[in-house]
Motif scaffolding. Structure first.
Motif, PDB file in Angstrom:
ATOM      1  N   CYS A  22       0.833  -1.205   0.000  1.00 35.32           N
ATOM      2  CA  CYS A  22       0.000   0.000   0.000  1.00 35.32           C
ATOM      3  C   CYS A  22       0.875   1.265   0.000  1.00 35.32           C
ATOM      4  O   CYS A  22       0.570   2.265  -0.682  1.00 35.32           O
ATOM      5  N   ALA A  23       1.976   1.252   0.795  1.00 39.37           N
ATOM      6  CA  ALA A  23       2.874   2.425   0.840  1.00 39.37           C
ATOM      7  C   ALA A  23       3.497   2.664  -0.528  1.00 39.37           C
ATOM      8  O   ALA A  23       3.572   3.816  -1.016  1.00 39.37           O
ATOM      9  N   ALA A  24       3.951   1.571  -1.148  1.00 43.62           N
ATOM     10  CA  ALA A  24       4.552   1.717  -2.471  1.00 43.62           C
ATOM     11  C   ALA A  24       3.533   2.222  -3.489  1.00 43.62           C
ATOM     12  O   ALA A  24       3.820   3.098  -4.322  1.00 43.62           O
ATOM     13  N   LEU A  25       2.336   1.710  -3.430  1.00 45.84           N
ATOM     14  CA  LEU A  25       1.290   2.108  -4.385  1.00 45.84           C
ATOM     15  C   LEU A  25       0.903   3.561  -4.173  1.00 45.84           C
ATOM     16  O   LEU A  25       0.760   4.339  -5.142  1.00 45.84           O
ATOM     17  N   LEU A  26       0.751   3.995  -2.938  1.00 47.99           N
ATOM     18  CA  LEU A  26       0.365   5.379  -2.661  1.00 47.99           C
ATOM     19  C   LEU A  26       1.478   6.346  -3.102  1.00 47.99           C
ATOM     20  O   LEU A  26       1.204   7.424  -3.674  1.00 47.99           O
ATOM     21  N   SER A  27       2.764   5.997  -2.845  1.00 50.60           N
ATOM     22  CA  SER A  27       3.871   6.880  -3.256  1.00 50.60           C
ATOM     23  C   SER A  27       3.964   6.965  -4.774  1.00 50.60           C
ATOM     24  O   SER A  27       4.232   8.041  -5.342  1.00 50.60           O
ATOM     25  N   ALA A  28       3.715   5.867  -5.438  1.00 50.84           N
ATOM     26  CA  ALA A  28       3.731   5.896  -6.906  1.00 50.84           C
ATOM     27  C   ALA A  28       2.623   6.774  -7.446  1.00 50.84           C
ATOM     28  O   ALA A  28       2.821   7.584  -8.363  1.00 50.84           O
TER      29      ALA A  28
ATOM     30  N   VAL B  37       0.716  11.969  -9.807  1.00 52.63           N
ATOM     31  CA  VAL B  37      -0.208  13.127  -9.743  1.00 52.63           C
ATOM     32  C   VAL B  37       0.566  14.435  -9.673  1.00 52.63           C
ATOM     33  O   VAL B  37       0.231  15.417 -10.332  1.00 52.63           O
ATOM     34  N   ILE B  38       1.655  14.484  -8.898  1.00 56.30           N
ATOM     35  CA  ILE B  38       2.404  15.738  -8.699  1.00 56.30           C
ATOM     36  C   ILE B  38       3.368  15.972  -9.848  1.00 56.30           C
ATOM     37  O   ILE B  38       3.397  17.053 -10.448  1.00 56.30           O
ATOM     38  N   GLY B  39       4.178  15.007 -10.170  1.00 55.60           N
ATOM     39  CA  GLY B  39       5.240  15.217 -11.152  1.00 55.60           C
ATOM     40  C   GLY B  39       4.994  14.538 -12.470  1.00 55.60           C
ATOM     41  O   GLY B  39       5.866  14.534 -13.340  1.00 55.60           O
ATOM     42  N   SER B  40       3.898  13.919 -12.675  1.00 61.00           N
ATOM     43  CA  SER B  40       3.560  13.206 -13.923  1.00 61.00           C
ATOM     44  C   SER B  40       4.563  12.118 -14.232  1.00 61.00           C
ATOM     45  O   SER B  40       4.741  11.713 -15.385  1.00 61.00           O
ATOM     46  N   SER B  41       5.276  11.604 -13.224  1.00 54.07           N
ATOM     47  CA  SER B  41       6.230  10.505 -13.414  1.00 54.07           C
ATOM     48  C   SER B  41       6.415   9.786 -12.084  1.00 54.07           C
ATOM     49  O   SER B  41       6.092  10.330 -11.018  1.00 54.07           O
ATOM     50  N   VAL B  42       6.887   8.573 -12.161  1.00 55.91           N
ATOM     51  CA  VAL B  42       7.109   7.760 -10.979  1.00 55.91           C
ATOM     52  C   VAL B  42       8.378   8.204 -10.287  1.00 55.91           C
ATOM     53  O   VAL B  42       9.456   8.208 -10.904  1.00 55.91           O
TER      54      VAL B  42
END
Length: 515
Positions: free
Chosen positions: A35-41, A46-51
């Motif tokens: 869940c942490a990895a999914l939320l950070s991705a 959303v913010i930077g348009s990239s992972v």
């Protein structure tokens, strides 16, 4: 906590107990990391348009560090909440039990109060009854003489004879029937010894079973024959009873006699009928067995010939019916012998292996006729001779095997033999995979003419006497027979007999091959 959270806490606590803390903690930690990895991705997209992989790594590190602490705290909180809820439920349950106990005590107290009221009323009624009894005793004293006269009238009118002799042996009282049988009046009898009136070889002395003066004061019952002057023979059941006072001192002898002539005649007629029955059964068996053997032999020859399927079925029905009728004849003859206690047990030196092979050949033939699998299992030294009655034992085993095949539609029949040289006993068991016997029927399955009440067993032909005869034969050979069965799974009949070794030829423990 009593709302929708209550069942959730209970459910999560049950998961912890079912899965184990370590296993469930690992699963939760894995979910937390994912869940942490999914939320950070998602945040990076959303913010930077990239992972943002750095952000994801940081989230993974934080989840790995704080995840176990959070999971441990969550498990601790859930388990303590579950324990608290259980404690509250137990407290509520104990409170309900306490209330019920108090209500029971109140009801018991009310009941005791009512019982005391009833006891007081009963005491008052007892006082009234005592007063009434005092008044009735006075009345009873007046009626006593009338009752004595009535009792005397009853004794005199009784069809049974009665007499009383005092402690010296003299006649003290008698009734009218005794006077009629003895040919003397009461005045001629009372005050005299029997020897003063009758000779020892007289017919009347037979009625007086204690003819001697020096008689022993003991209770006695016996049948005596009385021959009247006209030659008519009567039978009396004479009973003498010593009479004692309240201090245990012997004060006399009471004699009673009942006319049992009709019963004696009936017993004689019954004995004659019993003997005639044995002759009739022997004659009937001899006369019917000859044509029956012909039917069995010819039907067997027909079965071995070329027949159509329908004709083969007819011939097989004739053969089975005739064979069943022959078994019924054998059971009836054995029942008659058992009833007359004329069942002979003839012990011989029997080679065990040969005897078992003969039984196995018979069983295999029965099973082949019905498409069943037969298995023979032997345990113990078989190449020895034992002291047995081969005819009776063979009859018992054939009966059990016939029943096993009769009540088994498909599956297998197993005959087991075990010789226990340590205890000196021979064990047989016949197990099938048939319809079985209900538990409530097992106690009566060996009773005479008993057939199970379920429709499956009643629909199968049988006389209901084979197992009874088998039990009688086994008990006559000093053995035991028992049954264990489960409905729908089959039955197992066990026979245990004492085995005395007579001769032994190269004893060795060899298991019989399965057929």
């Amino acid at each position: 906590m009593q709302g929708p959270v209550h069942p959730q806490v209970k459910a999560f606590a049950s998961w912890i107990r079912a899965w184990g803390k370590l296993k469930l903690a690992l699963i939760c930690q894995l979910l937390f990391v994912l869940c942490a990895a999914l939320l950070s991705a998602c945040y990076g997209l959303v913010i930077g348009s990239s992972v943002d992989w750095a952000l994801i790594k940081g989230a993974l590190v934080v989840s790995c560090i704080f995840g176990p602490l959070f999971i441990a705290f969550l498990f601790y909180l859930v388990l303590h909440l579950d324990a608290a809820l259980s404690y509250l439920e137990d407290s509520a349950h104990q409170e309900r039990l306490l209330n019920e106990g108090m209500q029971d005590n109140i009801r018991q107290l009310n009941f005791e109060i009512e019982e005391r009221k009833k006891a007081f009323q009963a005491k008052r009624r007892a006082i009234d009854e005592l007063r009434k009894e005092i008044a009735e005793r006075k009345k009873a004293q007046i009626e006593l003489e009338e009752q004595s006269l009535l009792i005397r009238s009853i004794v005199d009118s009784s069809p049974d004879l009665f007499y009383y002799r005092d402690e010296t042996g003299r006649f003290a009282s008698c009734n009218k029937m005794f006077e009629l049988i003895m040919g003397k009046t009461a005045s001629e009898l009372i005050g005299h010894y029997p020897a003063d009136i009758y000779t020892e070889d007289s017919a009347q002395s037979a009625i007086l079973t204690e003819y001697e003066v020096s008689m022993q004061p003991s209770e006695l019952t016996l049948d005596v024959q009385f021959v009247k002057d006209d030659g008519q023979v009567l039978w009396f059941e004479m009973r003498k009873v010593p009479f004692y006072d309240r201090h245990g001192r012997y004060i006399g002898l009471l004699g009673f006699g009942r006319d049992i002539t009709s019963r004696k005649l009936a017993e004689q007629a019954l004995e004659k009928a019993y003997q005639d029955k044995g002759k009739f059964i022997a004659t009937l068996s001899h006369e019917l067995r000859t044509p029956l053997n012909g039917i069995v032999g010819l039907s067997r020859r027909l079965l071995e010939s070329k027949l159509s399927k329908q004709q083969h079925g007819w011939a097989n029905t004739i053969f089975s019916s005739a064979e069943t009728l022959g078994n019924i004849f054998n059971d009836i003859i054995d029942l008659d012998k058992i009833d007359r206690q004329d069942l002979d047990i003839v012990y011989q030196s029997v080679p065990v292996r040969q005897f078992i092979n003969d039984i196995a050949n018979f069983a295999e033939l029965l099973c082949q006729q019905k498409g069943l699998q037969f298995t023979l299992q032997c345990d113990g030294p078989m190449d020895i001779n034992l002291k047995l009655d081969p005819t009776r034992l063979r009859q018992v085993l054939w009966n059990l095997l016939n029943n096993a095949v009769k009540f088994t539609a498909s599956g297998d029949i197993t005959l087991r033999c075990h010789l226990d040289t340590g205890s000196g006993s021979l064990h047989f068991s016949v197990q099938d995979t048939g319809i079985g016997i209900a538990g409530e029927e097992l106690e009566r399955i060996f009773d005479m003419y008993y057939k199970s009440n379920d429709g499956r067993r009643l629909s199968i032909m049988g006389s209901g006497i084979g197992l009874s005869v088998s039990r009688a034969l086994v008990e006559a050979m000093q053995g035991t027979i028992a049954v264990d069965s489960v409905v729908g799974q089959g039955s197992c009949f066990s026979v245990t007999l004492p085995a005395e070794q007579l001769a032994q030829e190269q004893p060795q423990t060899i298991d019989c091959p399965e057929l």
